[in-house]
Design an enzyme around this catalytic site. Sequence first.
Site, mmCIF file in Angstrom:
data_model
loop_
_atom_site.group_PDB
_atom_site.id
_atom_site.type_symbol
_atom_site.label_atom_id
_atom_site.label_comp_id
_atom_site.label_asym_id
_atom_site.label_seq_id
_atom_site.Cartn_x
_atom_site.Cartn_y
_atom_site.Cartn_z
ATOM 1 N N GLU A 1 -63.172 -2.615 24.145
ATOM 2 C CA GLU A 1 -62.460 -1.628 23.003
ATOM 3 C C GLU A 1 -62.482 -2.233 21.775
ATOM 4 O OE1 GLU A 1 -58.417 -1.802 24.178
ATOM 5 O OE2 GLU A 1 -57.788 -0.171 22.827
ATOM 6 N N ASN B 1 -55.983 8.048 27.747
ATOM 7 C CA ASN B 1 -55.924 6.877 28.287
ATOM 8 C C ASN B 1 -54.342 6.493 28.078
ATOM 9 O OD1 ASN B 1 -56.465 3.499 28.650
ATOM 10 N ND2 ASN B 1 -55.306 3.757 26.712
ATOM 11 N N GLU B 2 -53.778 5.897 28.996
ATOM 12 C CA GLU B 2 -52.252 5.517 28.998
ATOM 13 C C GLU B 2 -51.490 6.556 28.383
ATOM 14 O OE1 GLU B 2 -51.420 1.336 27.951
ATOM 15 O OE2 GLU B 2 -52.693 0.850 29.781
ATOM 16 N N TYR C 1 -52.109 -5.456 34.841
ATOM 17 C CA TYR C 1 -52.566 -6.742 34.515
ATOM 18 C C TYR C 1 -51.760 -7.900 35.080
ATOM 19 C CZ TYR C 1 -55.097 -4.720 30.542
ATOM 20 O OH TYR C 1 -55.971 -3.976 29.864
ATOM 21 N N GLU D 1 -58.498 -1.012 34.142
ATOM 22 C CA GLU D 1 -57.903 -2.188 33.228
ATOM 23 C C GLU D 1 -57.076 -2.864 34.314
ATOM 24 O OE1 GLU D 1 -55.991 -1.297 29.506
ATOM 25 O OE2 GLU D 1 -57.149 0.382 29.076
ATOM 26 N N GLN E 1 -60.959 -8.008 28.931
ATOM 27 C CA GLN E 1 -62.143 -7.217 28.198
ATOM 28 C C GLN E 1 -63.246 -7.962 28.139
ATOM 29 O OE1 GLN E 1 -61.199 -4.620 24.679
ATOM 30 N NE2 GLN E 1 -59.252 -3.966 25.706
HETATM 31 O O1 AHR Z 1 -56.597 -3.895 27.013
HETATM 32 C C1 AHR Z 1 -55.611 -4.074 26.101
HETATM 33 C C2 AHR Z 1 -54.784 -2.733 26.154
HETATM 34 O O2 AHR Z 1 -53.932 -2.848 27.502
HETATM 35 C C3 AHR Z 1 -55.148 -1.474 26.275
HETATM 36 O O3 AHR Z 1 -55.820 -0.782 24.937
HETATM 37 C C4 AHR Z 1 -54.293 -0.304 26.771
HETATM 38 O O4 AHR Z 1 -54.999 0.736 27.483
HETATM 39 C C5 AHR Z 1 -53.422 -1.229 27.679
HETATM 40 O O5 AHR Z 1 -52.143 -1.275 27.473
#
Ligand code: AHR
Length: 492
Positions: A25, A172-173, A239, A296, A345
């Site tokens: 990103e 995205n999101e 995450y 992600e 990332q």
């Molecule tokens: O990876 C960091 C962020 O996490 C991304 O930009 C977003 O899609 C997610 O909330």
Amino acid sequence: MSKLFVNVHDKKGKINKEIYGHFSEHLGRCIYEGLYVGENSKIPNTNGMRNDVVQALKEMKIPVLRWPGGCFADEYHWKDGIGPKENRKKMINTHWGGVVEDNSFGTHEFMELCRQLECEPYINGNVGSGTVQEMSEWVEYLTFEGVSPMADLRKKNGNEEAWKVKYFGVGNESWGCGGNMTPEHYANEYRRYQTFCRNYADNKLYKIACGANVDDYNWTEGVMKVAGNFMDGLSLHYYTIPGEFWTGKGAATGFNEKDWYITLKKTLKMEELIYRHGAIMDQYDPEKKVGLIVDEWGTWFDVEVGTNPGFLYQQNTMRDALVAGINLNIFNKNCDRVKMANIAQLVNVLQSVILTEGEKMILTPTYHVFNMYKNHQDATLVESHIDTENIGVEEENQVPNLHESVSVDAEGRINVTINNLSISDGYDIEGIFIEKEIKTVKATILTNEMGAYNTFDEPEIVKAQEFKDFKITGKGIDFKIPKCSVIHFVIE
Ligand code: AHR
């Protein structure tokens, strides 16, 4: 003695190489500095891309790269990033540190990076603040061969030939930074935007709709119901955060035993998420035509002290190695539904495989896991099972001691990847391979103390090494897996 059973004759399905994918990103030092330094940099580069980083990523066989975000994707206007660099618009990167984005890395640079990496591009379009026309024109610019306003513009900017782009994300999101939409509203927007993402000539897009955050099953239900028939993939973001997102995620290094097991326990939640989102998808898509795209995932810790909080820079220890090993085993084992996954990332942001400092570069423990697992790419998942016992220092945060997946690749090699989640104990394992004679075995191990990590001064503290401590038996292989380790066996 734990038993590991492998039946190579019981084939479960293909492990798409894209499961080993990555995400980059416009955030912190991922694109700028980490991947792209510009042609005039003193750091050795090819067309602006760091040679050291590109070489390491090729060695790891990076199969696909997602770009330009993330949250950044929904404020990115692709036309700002084409044409002569001196004319490109400068903008504020509002999500990530409020820094100036000079757009010197844009569409042509990303496609050049993918060319050098020999990987598939995965481009994420802007639904949140972009228009249908803008998204439609990006696809035309990228993939249309003939005469058209966008194809002509691309040619004017130096690319006579159209590129091939398969993976295309529509927002995205969208439930959060991408527009704060409800599932039904997004699903209708998705249907509209994707209509104008055309397949030109033989370029067939694989369209990915924005999926849920963690366990938001309501989102999956709403989007599948309204738009399930219009997509090839549906994303999922999860995450591993040992603490709390807003009040303290936990440090990347210097953690204790409790933090170790909490982190691994939270990582294992991925299995439940795939199962439960998958069950909802099954209701609308029983033939599993729509792939679950975990675009992600990875650890998210507090940023390193003294670094920009908006840059999400964190160190990477043996704990990250185990998080990677466990997740990749889970994706392998669910390859009937999981068709792609992208760790967040690639460089210098969150759970990176590479960290850079000026001209220096280090490979993280996570890199070594991806490198050790690469034979799983496009291999066939086969039946396997390992006996486990629960371990941990707290009753509520117990985890299984061992975790495995097994595949057979195109060369007929059996690849066994096993994680030992214990920070204190090694385990004897009896590997039993059903109706399979074993002739040769090679193994690689990544092991160290739980908090070990590589630094720019000592870049090889955590490093994959040959593992020889096994015995070929009449039934398979016997070995002792050391504490806190990831092993890869190649068996023929
Ligand atoms: O990876 C960091 C962020 O996490 C991304 O930009 C977003 O899609 C997610 O909330």
